[in-house]
Write an enzyme that holds these catalytic residues in place. Structure first.
Site, PDB file in Angstrom:
ATOM      1  N   CYS A 117       1.745  -2.063   8.049  1.00  0.00           N
ATOM      2  CA  CYS A 117       0.877  -2.427   6.926  1.00  0.00           C
ATOM      3  C   CYS A 117       0.568  -1.193   6.084  1.00  0.00           C
ATOM      4  O   CYS A 117       0.647  -1.229   4.847  1.00  0.00           O
ATOM      5  CB  CYS A 117      -0.410  -3.060   7.448  1.00  0.00           C
ATOM      6  SG  CYS A 117      -1.511  -3.680   6.143  1.00  0.00           S
ATOM      7  N   CYS A 118       0.222  -0.079   6.744  1.00  0.00           N
ATOM      8  CA  CYS A 118      -0.043   1.168   6.028  1.00  0.00           C
ATOM      9  C   CYS A 118       1.189   1.621   5.253  1.00  0.00           C
ATOM     10  O   CYS A 118       1.083   2.139   4.139  1.00  0.00           O
ATOM     11  CB  CYS A 118      -0.461   2.263   7.004  1.00  0.00           C
ATOM     12  SG  CYS A 118      -2.105   2.057   7.730  1.00  0.00           S
ATOM     13  N   CYS A 200      -9.330   0.885   3.878  1.00  0.00           N
ATOM     14  CA  CYS A 200      -9.316  -0.537   3.549  1.00  0.00           C
ATOM     15  C   CYS A 200     -10.469  -1.247   4.256  1.00  0.00           C
ATOM     16  O   CYS A 200     -10.847  -0.892   5.375  1.00  0.00           O
ATOM     17  CB  CYS A 200      -7.987  -1.154   3.970  1.00  0.00           C
ATOM     18  SG  CYS A 200      -6.563  -0.549   3.036  1.00  0.00           S
ATOM     19  N   CYS A 203     -10.164  -2.511   7.858  1.00  0.00           N
ATOM     20  CA  CYS A 203      -9.807  -1.477   8.829  1.00  0.00           C
ATOM     21  C   CYS A 203     -10.843  -0.371   8.948  1.00  0.00           C
ATOM     22  O   CYS A 203     -10.576   0.671   9.551  1.00  0.00           O
ATOM     23  CB  CYS A 203      -8.459  -0.854   8.469  1.00  0.00           C
ATOM     24  SG  CYS A 203      -7.100  -2.035   8.458  1.00  0.00           S
ATOM     25  N   CYS A 228      -2.551   7.221   8.927  1.00  0.00           N
ATOM     26  CA  CYS A 228      -1.854   6.080   8.338  1.00  0.00           C
ATOM     27  C   CYS A 228      -0.428   6.423   7.924  1.00  0.00           C
ATOM     28  O   CYS A 228       0.335   5.540   7.572  1.00  0.00           O
ATOM     29  CB  CYS A 228      -2.625   5.555   7.125  1.00  0.00           C
ATOM     30  SG  CYS A 228      -2.751   6.754   5.787  1.00  0.00           S
TER      31      CYS A 228
END
Length: 241
Positions: A117-118, A200, A203, A228
Site C-alpha cells: 500500500c505504501c 495516513c 495507519c 514506509c
C-alpha cells in the site's frame, strides 16, 4: 563521493537552518526538491525555505487517506508563505488494483500488504516527483527513531541518482519546537492531540505517555524501525558513498 562528503561536513558547520539551505542552493546546480509531509520538521524547513527566497521545488504526496487536518495545514502553509506546494497523487489504476486485490483495509493483514500500500500510494509517486532532480531535501532528524540515529546532512541516494539532504539532522525535538514557537509556524493541530508523527489516517494513532514518537505509525506491527519505503535506512558503509 568526495563532493558529497564535503557537503555533509559543510552543512554541519553552519549554525542556522537558513544558512544550510542557502548553502544547498549554492552548491547543487539544477532542480532541488523538498518533499514535505506537513509534519513539525517539514513545517520548520518550509518556513526557512520561504525565508531564504531561494527557488526550491516544494511538493507533498496526497495518498488519498490523509487526515482533514493535514489538508488544512497544507492550505494554511500556502497562504502563509505564498509558495506553491505541488500535490502529487498516486496512479488511480494502481490504487484500484491494490484495493481489488487486498481490500480497502488490507494493509493491516500483513507487513507485506502494508508495504504494498505504501509503495502504491507513496513510493511510486515520490519516484515520479524526484525524477530529474539533482537534490532532495527532507526533514529527517537523528532522534526521531533508532533507525534514523545516523542520518547524515548529505548523502548520495543511488536509487534516485541525486544528493539527499537532511538540514535538520542534528536538531533535537526541543530545538525544533523552539524554532516553531519563535517563528509562529503553522502546524497540524493533531500534534497537540498526541500525534507527534502523522501519516495516513487509517495507519496513525495518538501515542501514549512514554512511547516512542513513531509508535503511533502502523501500531499493529511489531517490526522494529518501521518505515514506509520513502526513507530506507542507509547501510553504515554506504552513508556517504
Amino acid at each position: 563521493m568526495v563532493v558529497v562528503d564535503q557537503q555533509d561536513a559543510a552543512l554541519g558547520s553552519l549554525a542556522t537552518l537558513e544558512e544550510r539551505l542557502i548553502a544547498i542552493a549554492d552548491a547543487i546546480p539544477g532542480r532541488i526538491t523538498f518533499s514535505t509531509s506537513l509534519g513539525l520538521e517539514d513545517q520548520a524547513v518550509l518556513h526557512a525555505i520561504a525565508a531564504t527566497g531561494r527557488a526550491f521545488d516544494v511538493f507533498t504526496l496526497d495518498t488519498g487517506r490523509h487526515f482533514p487536518e493535514t489538508l488544512e495545514t497544507l492550505d494554511a502553509s500556502e497562504l502563509r508563505y505564498g509558495l506553491n506546494i505541488r500535490v502529487i497523487f498516486p496512479d488511480a489504476d494502481d490504487v484500484q488494483m491494490l484495493v481489488a486485490r487486498d481490500g480497502i483495509m488490507g494493509f493491516r493483514q500483513s507487513i507485506e500488504a502494508r508495504k504494498a500500500c505504501c509503495d502504491v500510494r507513496k513510493v511510486r509517486p515520490l519516484n515520479k516527483a524526484l525524477a530529474g532532480a539533482k537534490g532532495w531535501i527532507t526533514g529527517l532528524r537523528r532522534d526521531q527513531s533508532a533507525g534514523r540515529a545516523h542520518v547524515p546532512f548529505a548523502a548520495w541516494d543511488n536509487d534516485h541518482q541525486l544528493v539527499k539532504l537532511n538540514p535538520i539532522a542534528d536538531w533535537t525535538l526541543d530545538a525544533l519546537e523552539a524554532y516553531i514557537e519563535t517563528n509562529a509556524i503553522p502546524v497540524n493541530p493533531l500534534h497537540a492531540r498526541g500525534f507527534p508523527s502523522i501519516g495516513c489516517q487509517p495507519c496513525t494513532r495518538a501515542i501514549r505517555p512514554g512511547e516512542d514518537i513513531r509508535a503511533g505509525r502502523w501500531w499493529w506491527e511489531n517490526e522494529d524501525g518501521k518505515e514506509c519505503g520513502l526513507h530506507n535506512r542507509p547501510k553504515a558503509k554506504e552513508t556517504h558513498a
